[in-house]
Scaffold this motif. Structure first.
Motif: not given
Length: 461
Positions: A83, A86, A89, A118
């Motif tokens: 998480q 995301w 990055p 992802m």
């Protein structure tokens, strides 16, 4: 007639007594790509460790997580890392350390499954595989590195351009073992080469209480999340013991395998030589078995696990390299051919079955030399094992056939060694895989076995 104040207090009372709805992954704050991935892999509800750990993880806390094996610890640390990745990055993001190669591969598979939407990139750095191939993986700029301490340190010291300077997360899975002396030198060097400003997670089924060991992991104001007692086996695990004379151990073992023929079984031995020997005996007697131990190459070990997971082999004969972290959902039974010396190892071994709420069975072979070890395990786990019923006549009928298979297996292994295909096997036999000095008095012990059983059962009442 009740007035408005009475109605208000009634509503308040109703609120207090109404049950709190169980947490969902969505209510815990997970983003849509992760929710979709969780649905694909079949994770419907958070496990206890996930529900307890995730809020602290999203709050940026360092975590010491303790939960029984099969409780979803990997997702508990993988989800908050993914998480955060995301949201930011940027380059090499997290490093996960594991004590065994097989566990490192398994963690990588979980990260890739949960981070599939992802496009997460993982690199596995373990011994037994060639460095150049791993260096090519590192050149592709992975987001997550999963590795054993020794091989990770090799790359930090020798691979040009590779560093952990941008690291945001450090995870130690099976942390109690990683913080032991076996890995201490490599761990200390790695900790000096990574940023002090990072988030650190320690997860295990059992955890040391020695503060000094935990301080070595450089935790910052950690929260301890514990959803099981320090040493605990799950309630869905049925635990049995079989009391027998040492001289008949192989016959009792084959009897168990025969009676459990339709089950998926992991057998744990104390030595590499014994794991190899039992797997050959089983094959000679017509059972589909495969070994896994430290003398096998990494490709052989992964191949053995793949055969067992696919069901083409129903029996995996293993040393303790397979006792930690491996998630093989279909394991029905764990047989402890040798009673482990440490109670903690027993918990990790039997944790290979009865995972994620499923039922399972463990059977421990106990000779006249193992009674004290069994009692110690029972004291630590707080549970008495039940006697597994056996048929004396059936075991007696097996003795001759098992003896022949054992002699044939010894000849086969001797020939393999002579042909240069079993390097190091002789040394393992000398270290404990061969004939035990204890055999000398087995005939006397066998004659006194009924008396010993009676005494042992009286002690347990």
């Amino acid at each position: 007639m009740p007035g408005p104040e009475d109605a208000s207090s009634s509503r308040e009372a109703s609120k207090e007594t109404s049950p709190v709805p169980p947490a969902t992954f969505k209510s815990l704050g997970l983003i849509d790509p992760l929710l979709e991935a969780l649905e694909r892999v079949g994770y419907k509800q958070p496990t206890d460790i996930q529900a307890e750990a995730l809020p602290h993880a999203f709050g940026g806390r360092d975590i010491i997580g303790i939960a029984s094996t099969g409780s979803g610890k990997t997702a508990a640390f993988a989800l908050p890392i993914l998480q955060k990745l995301w949201e930011e990055p940027k380059g090499l993001f997290a490093c996960v350390l594991a004590p065994t190669r097989e566990l490192a591969y398994q963690i990588s598979e979980q990260f890739e499954a949960l981070g599939s939407a992802m496009g997460v990139r993982c690199a596995v750095l373990i011994g037994g595989m060639d460095m150049p191939t791993q260096q090519i993986m590192l050149a592709k700029r992975p987001h997550i590195i999963i590795g054993t301490p020794g091989r990770l340190l090799d790359h930090l010291e020798t691979t040009k351009g590779f560093s952990l300077r941008t690291l945001k997360f450090l995870v130690m899975d099976e942390a109690d073992r990683l913080l032991n002396l076996e890995f201490s030198e490599a761990i200390d060097k790695i900790l000096k080469l990574i940023p002090k400003e990072r988030t650190t997670y320690l997860f295990s089924a059992t955890m040391t209480t020695k503060v000094a060991k935990l301080q070595r992991a450089s935790l910052t104001n950690p929260v301890r999340v514990e959803v099981s007692s320090k040493y605990q086996t799950v309630d869905t695990l049925l635990q049995y013991y079989v009391l027998m004379p040492f001289v008949d151990k192989q016959a009792y073992f084959i009897y168990l395998v025969h009676t459990l023929a339709q089950s998926s079984i992991i057998v744990f031995t104390r030595t590499k030589a014994e794991a190899q020997m039992l797997s050959v005996i089983l094959r000679i007697l017509g059972f589909a078995a495969v070994p896994i131990h430290g003398d096998m190459s990494q490709s052989q070990r992964l191949g053995a696990l793949a055969k067992f997971k696919s069901g083409s082999r129903r029996i995996l004969v293993a040393t303790d390299i397979a006792s930690r972290g491996l998630d093989i959902p279909s394991v029905d039974v764990v047989i402890n051919y040798d009673v482990p010396q440490h109670s903690k190892d027993y918990i990790h071994r039997v944790g290979r079955t009865a995972r994620a709420g499923r039922s399972g069975k463990s059977i421990t072979l106990v000779s006249q030399y193992d009674v004290e070890l069994l009692q110690r395990i029972e004291e630590v786990t707080g549970r008495k094992m039940d006697l597994y019923e056996t048929e004396a006549e059936d075991i007696a009928a097996l003795k001759e056939r098992v003896g022949e298979a054992s002699r044939a297996a010894k000849m086969e292994l001797k020939d393999t060694e002579a042909n240069g295909k079993g390097k190091g096997r002789k040394r393992q036999r000398d270290d404990g895989g061969g004939k035990d000095d204890r055999d000398r008095d087995d005939d006397v012990v066998e004659a006194g076995m009924p008396r010993m059983k009676k005494k042992f059962n009286n002690q347990r009442r």
